[in-house]
Design a protein around this motif. Structure first.
Motif, PDB file in Angstrom:
ATOM      1  N   PHE A 257       0.827  -1.210   0.000  1.00 52.95           N
ATOM      2  CA  PHE A 257       0.000   0.000   0.000  1.00 52.95           C
ATOM      3  C   PHE A 257       0.857   1.255   0.000  1.00 52.95           C
ATOM      4  O   PHE A 257       0.385   2.334   0.319  1.00 52.95           O
ATOM      5  N   GLY A 258       2.145   1.122  -0.351  1.00 54.60           N
ATOM      6  CA  GLY A 258       3.061   2.241  -0.258  1.00 54.60           C
ATOM      7  C   GLY A 258       3.561   2.414   1.171  1.00 54.60           C
ATOM      8  O   GLY A 258       3.120   1.727   2.094  1.00 54.60           O
ATOM      9  N   ILE A 259       4.497   3.316   1.367  1.00 58.88           N
ATOM     10  CA  ILE A 259       4.970   3.683   2.696  1.00 58.88           C
ATOM     11  C   ILE A 259       5.185   5.192   2.715  1.00 58.88           C
ATOM     12  O   ILE A 259       5.217   5.838   1.674  1.00 58.88           O
ATOM     13  N   GLY A 260       5.328   5.727   3.932  1.00 58.65           N
ATOM     14  CA  GLY A 260       5.537   7.162   4.043  1.00 58.65           C
ATOM     15  C   GLY A 260       4.233   7.917   4.108  1.00 58.65           C
ATOM     16  O   GLY A 260       3.145   7.338   4.216  1.00 58.65           O
ATOM     17  N   PRO A 261       4.294   9.238   4.018  1.00 56.32           N
ATOM     18  CA  PRO A 261       3.098  10.055   4.204  1.00 56.32           C
ATOM     19  C   PRO A 261       2.007   9.828   3.168  1.00 56.32           C
ATOM     20  O   PRO A 261       0.840  10.123   3.432  1.00 56.32           O
ATOM     21  N   ARG A 262       2.360   9.300   1.989  1.00 60.47           N
ATOM     22  CA  ARG A 262       1.341   9.074   0.968  1.00 60.47           C
ATOM     23  C   ARG A 262       0.937   7.608   0.880  1.00 60.47           C
ATOM     24  O   ARG A 262       0.321   7.191  -0.105  1.00 60.47           O
ATOM     25  N   ALA A 263       1.264   6.834   1.914  1.00 62.82           N
ATOM     26  CA  ALA A 263       0.780   5.452   1.954  1.00 62.82           C
ATOM     27  C   ALA A 263      -0.742   5.454   1.964  1.00 62.82           C
ATOM     28  O   ALA A 263      -1.378   6.419   2.410  1.00 62.82           O
ATOM     29  N   CYS A 264      -1.328   4.372   1.485  1.00 60.56           N
ATOM     30  CA  CYS A 264      -2.782   4.305   1.350  1.00 60.56           C
ATOM     31  C   CYS A 264      -3.478   4.509   2.690  1.00 60.56           C
ATOM     32  O   CYS A 264      -3.168   3.838   3.674  1.00 60.56           O
ATOM     33  N   LEU A 265      -4.436   5.435   2.713  1.00 57.31           N
ATOM     34  CA  LEU A 265      -5.226   5.699   3.919  1.00 57.31           C
ATOM     35  C   LEU A 265      -6.018   4.481   4.359  1.00 57.31           C
ATOM     36  O   LEU A 265      -6.232   4.263   5.546  1.00 57.31           O
ATOM     37  N   GLY A 266      -6.479   3.709   3.404  1.00 59.31           N
ATOM     38  CA  GLY A 266      -7.404   2.629   3.703  1.00 59.31           C
ATOM     39  C   GLY A 266      -6.755   1.301   4.012  1.00 59.31           C
ATOM     40  O   GLY A 266      -7.430   0.265   3.951  1.00 59.31           O
ATOM     41  N   LEU A 267      -5.464   1.298   4.367  1.00 61.52           N
ATOM     42  CA  LEU A 267      -4.764   0.048   4.633  1.00 61.52           C
ATOM     43  C   LEU A 267      -5.491  -0.799   5.667  1.00 61.52           C
ATOM     44  O   LEU A 267      -5.800  -1.975   5.430  1.00 61.52           O
ATOM     45  N   GLN A 268      -5.781  -0.233   6.829  1.00 61.42           N
ATOM     46  CA  GLN A 268      -6.431  -0.999   7.893  1.00 61.42           C
ATOM     47  C   GLN A 268      -7.841  -1.422   7.495  1.00 61.42           C
ATOM     48  O   GLN A 268      -8.283  -2.527   7.822  1.00 61.42           O
ATOM     49  N   PHE A 269      -8.542  -0.562   6.783  1.00 63.91           N
ATOM     50  CA  PHE A 269      -9.885  -0.893   6.314  1.00 63.91           C
ATOM     51  C   PHE A 269      -9.833  -2.099   5.380  1.00 63.91           C
ATOM     52  O   PHE A 269     -10.616  -3.056   5.516  1.00 63.91           O
ATOM     53  N   ALA A 270      -8.900  -2.068   4.421  1.00 63.40           N
ATOM     54  CA  ALA A 270      -8.794  -3.155   3.443  1.00 63.40           C
ATOM     55  C   ALA A 270      -8.431  -4.478   4.116  1.00 63.40           C
ATOM     56  O   ALA A 270      -9.006  -5.535   3.804  1.00 63.40           O
ATOM     57  N   LEU A 271      -7.471  -4.442   5.039  1.00 63.20           N
ATOM     58  CA  LEU A 271      -7.078  -5.669   5.725  1.00 63.20           C
ATOM     59  C   LEU A 271      -8.216  -6.203   6.585  1.00 63.20           C
ATOM     60  O   LEU A 271      -8.441  -7.415   6.661  1.00 63.20           O
ATOM     61  N   ARG A 272      -8.936  -5.287   7.217  1.00 65.70           N
ATOM     62  CA  ARG A 272     -10.026  -5.731   8.084  1.00 65.70           C
ATOM     63  C   ARG A 272     -11.149  -6.363   7.277  1.00 65.70           C
ATOM     64  O   ARG A 272     -11.662  -7.432   7.636  1.00 65.70           O
ATOM     65  N   GLU A 273     -11.566  -5.732   6.186  1.00 72.61           N
ATOM     66  CA  GLU A 273     -12.685  -6.302   5.431  1.00 72.61           C
ATOM     67  C   GLU A 273     -12.289  -7.627   4.779  1.00 72.61           C
ATOM     68  O   GLU A 273     -13.088  -8.564   4.730  1.00 72.61           O
ATOM     69  N   SER A 274     -11.042  -7.729   4.314  1.00 70.86           N
ATOM     70  CA  SER A 274     -10.588  -9.002   3.731  1.00 70.86           C
ATOM     71  C   SER A 274     -10.608 -10.109   4.769  1.00 70.86           C
ATOM     72  O   SER A 274     -11.082 -11.227   4.511  1.00 70.86           O
ATOM     73  N   THR A 275     -10.089  -9.812   5.959  1.00 71.47           N
ATOM     74  CA  THR A 275     -10.030 -10.819   7.023  1.00 71.47           C
ATOM     75  C   THR A 275     -11.419 -11.246   7.459  1.00 71.47           C
ATOM     76  O   THR A 275     -11.703 -12.445   7.621  1.00 71.47           O
ATOM     77  N   VAL A 276     -12.309 -10.292   7.655  1.00 67.25           N
ATOM     78  CA  VAL A 276     -13.668 -10.608   8.109  1.00 67.25           C
ATOM     79  C   VAL A 276     -14.383 -11.483   7.087  1.00 67.25           C
ATOM     80  O   VAL A 276     -15.038 -12.476   7.443  1.00 67.25           O
ATOM     81  N   LEU A 277     -14.277 -11.149   5.809  1.00 64.72           N
ATOM     82  CA  LEU A 277     -14.957 -11.958   4.794  1.00 64.72           C
ATOM     83  C   LEU A 277     -14.408 -13.385   4.793  1.00 64.72           C
ATOM     84  O   LEU A 277     -15.172 -14.352   4.740  1.00 64.72           O
ATOM     85  N   LEU A 278     -13.091 -13.511   4.849  1.00 63.96           N
ATOM     86  CA  LEU A 278     -12.491 -14.850   4.809  1.00 63.96           C
ATOM     87  C   LEU A 278     -12.843 -15.652   6.056  1.00 63.96           C
ATOM     88  O   LEU A 278     -12.995 -16.877   5.983  1.00 63.96           O
ATOM     89  N   GLU A 279     -12.989 -14.995   7.189  1.00 66.85           N
ATOM     90  CA  GLU A 279     -13.416 -15.703   8.395  1.00 66.85           C
ATOM     91  C   GLU A 279     -14.816 -16.290   8.216  1.00 66.85           C
ATOM     92  O   GLU A 279     -15.134 -17.341   8.793  1.00 66.85           O
ATOM     93  N   HIS A 280     -15.648 -15.626   7.413  1.00 67.87           N
ATOM     94  CA  HIS A 280     -16.992 -16.130   7.146  1.00 67.87           C
ATOM     95  C   HIS A 280     -17.003 -17.228   6.080  1.00 67.87           C
ATOM     96  O   HIS A 280     -17.802 -18.174   6.168  1.00 67.87           O
ATOM     97  N   LEU A 281     -16.150 -17.108   5.069  1.00 67.54           N
ATOM     98  CA  LEU A 281     -16.254 -17.992   3.906  1.00 67.54           C
ATOM     99  C   LEU A 281     -15.331 -19.212   3.950  1.00 67.54           C
ATOM    100  O   LEU A 281     -15.742 -20.317   3.582  1.00 67.54           O
ATOM    101  N   LEU A 282     -14.087 -19.014   4.354  1.00 67.68           N
ATOM    102  CA  LEU A 282     -13.114 -20.107   4.247  1.00 67.68           C
ATOM    103  C   LEU A 282     -13.511 -21.371   5.013  1.00 67.68           C
ATOM    104  O   LEU A 282     -13.336 -22.476   4.498  1.00 67.68           O
ATOM    105  N   PRO A 283     -14.035 -21.263   6.250  1.00 66.42           N
ATOM    106  CA  PRO A 283     -14.352 -22.497   6.969  1.00 66.42           C
ATOM    107  C   PRO A 283     -15.525 -23.278   6.381  1.00 66.42           C
ATOM    108  O   PRO A 283     -15.685 -24.463   6.657  1.00 66.42           O
ATOM    109  N   VAL A 284     -16.344 -22.609   5.575  1.00 69.18           N
ATOM    110  CA  VAL A 284     -17.612 -23.202   5.136  1.00 69.18           C
ATOM    111  C   VAL A 284     -17.567 -23.676   3.694  1.00 69.18           C
ATOM    112  O   VAL A 284     -18.140 -24.714   3.352  1.00 69.18           O
TER     113      VAL A 284
END
Length: 443
Positions: A383-410
């Motif tokens: 997501f880049g580094i430094g002051p212009r790194a992506c603002l949505g880094l935590q958002f993207a990681l969180r939504e990816s993780t949450v979806l996979l927690e719902h789908l992967l086991p099933v």
């Protein structure tokens, strides 16, 4: 033989450093005549000449930077010397925070940053979870009926639902989803649009009109006080800012809204699509992630996050980061003149065999085991580094993780066919559809 002289040298300021090694013109000419992707040229340049090398695509030199320390120097330590210029997505996102520069960028970033860290992120946790549950319910139906689904479309639908709920407080409805398909259409067209801004806008005018209509309706609804069932969203933050900051006109609010839509769903959807394609090739990785801990455990969450990180290593959200040198500088002992164009390439840094063992292999455990990844921050920066790194880094990681927690086991996917190539545009995306079927839910 004098290697540096044989490669050629670039003009440089005496006393500031060595000239940057330059790839011979014939390499570029062969690449052009073969009609290859830019990434093919960059891969050859990096492999033959190392982590800092110049080549000429026009009259002025371009310097490719993949060395971790040099990456850190350019992006994090001296961003004032290496700046973004006009963003190629400007035709779509206008003056949103992704394309803004200078003082305007600082103001816009400051307003949005608090929404994507700490307390701000907690506001959107439930909205992300509801989007994941909606997707899980839809996949349950596919599994029961045997219906074929397109994984890429499903991931875009989930990610768009998550960001739309976070922006407006409303779940994504079918009509809005249909209209916002224009966002992906324009994003896909960007690399082939005319260089002239007016001509580029004319080429995608119909899609831009659809996007503008959705944005205008959302802004009007939010301004009227009509919060969604999940309460006010990010869009309300922008509208509230307009009461005190005259620069937040309806046009800038539109540009920020579209920027957040693009950045908030296109990259996440692409990452999740690649992840499922990789799991199709490496099915043991799914089993290993689920075996480390039970549902909701910290161990399983860490293992799922490792799947995401390893996917981002191979297919980073920002595969290439252009910068422009505004002043003379010395970069890792090499002289860089003001006016030089720089290409920082996470895609190549992440596949450097000197930094990563067996770099073409999908191995999520690199992000769990000690010494599994390069210690230098410039060795992994999807997501880049430094002051212009992506603002949505935590958002993207969180939504990816949450979806996979719902789908992967099933669910387990069986692809009917898989794309054979990648397309290098704003993101690195699969070249083609990703049809698949779901096995009946696991018990």
């Amino acid at each position: 033989m004098d290697t540096e002289a044989s490669l050629g040298s670039l003009p440089y300021v005496p006393g500031t450093g060595r000239p940057v090694p330059e790839a011979e013109p014939g390499l570029v000419d062969r690449w052009r005549s073969g009609g290859g992707e830019l990434v093919e040229l960059l891969s050859q340049v990096r492999e033959r000449f190392g982590g800092i090398v110049a080549f000429r695509l026009g009259p002025a030199p371009t310097v490719l930077v993949t060395d971790p320390q040099a990456v850190q120097h350019v992006l994090a330590q001296h961003p004032e010397r290496y700046v973004k210029r006009s963003h190629r997505a400007r035709v779509l996102i206008g003056d949103g925070v992704l394309s803004a520069t200078g003082a305007a960028w600082k103001r816009q970033r400051r307003l949005l940053q608090s929404q994507f860290t700490g307390i701000g992120m907690r506001r959107y946790e439930q909205r992300i979870t509801e989007a994941a549950r909606t997707t899980a319910g839809r996949w349950g139906g596919y599994a029961r009926t045997g219906q074929t689904l397109d994984v890429g479309r499903e991931m875009r639908r989930f990610a768009l639902d998550a960001i739309w709920r976070s922006l407006t407080g409303h779940p994504l409805d079918d009509g809005t989803e249909r209209e916002l398909a224009a966002v992906a259409a324009v994003a896909a067209a960007l690399p082939t649009l005319p260089a002239d801004v007016t001509d580029a806008q004319d080429a995608v005018a119909a899609d831009l009109a659809r996007i503008d209509a959705v944005a205008r309706h959302a802004i009007e609804a939010a301004r009227s006080g009509a919060a969604g069932p999940d309460g006010p969203g990010l869009l309300h933050v922008l509208i509230d800012a307009a009461t005190e900051r005259p620069e937040y006109t309806d046009r800038l609010i539109r540009d920020e809204l579209v920027t957040l839509l693009v950045a908030g769903h296109e990259t996440t959807a692409t990452t999740l699509t690649w992840l499922y394609l990789l799991l199709d090739r490496y099915p043991a990785a799914r089993e290993q992630a689920l075996a480390v801990g039970g549902e909701g455990s910290a161990q399983r969450r860490q293992a799922i996050q490792a799947l995401v990180h390893e996917t981002l290593r191979l297919y980073p959200s920002a595969w290439i980061l252009p910068r422009h040198a505004t002043e003379d500088d010395t970069l890792a002992g090499y002289a860089v003149e003001a006016g030089t164009d720089m290409l920082i390439c996470p895609y190549l840094t992440h596949r450097d065999p000197e930094l990563w063992s067996d770099p073409e292999h999908f191995e999520p455990r690199r992000f769990i085991t000690p010494d599994g990844r390069p210690p230098h921050p410039g060795g992994y920066f999807p997501f880049g580094i430094g002051p212009r790194a992506c603002l949505g880094l935590q958002f993207a990681l969180r939504e990816s993780t949450v979806l996979l927690e719902h789908l992967l086991p099933v669910h387990t996917l069986a692809f009917c066919s898989t794309p054979t190539k990648a397309v290098y545009g704003i993101t690195v995306r699969p070249d083609g559809p990703t049809p698949a079927t779901l096995a009946p839910p696991l018990t």
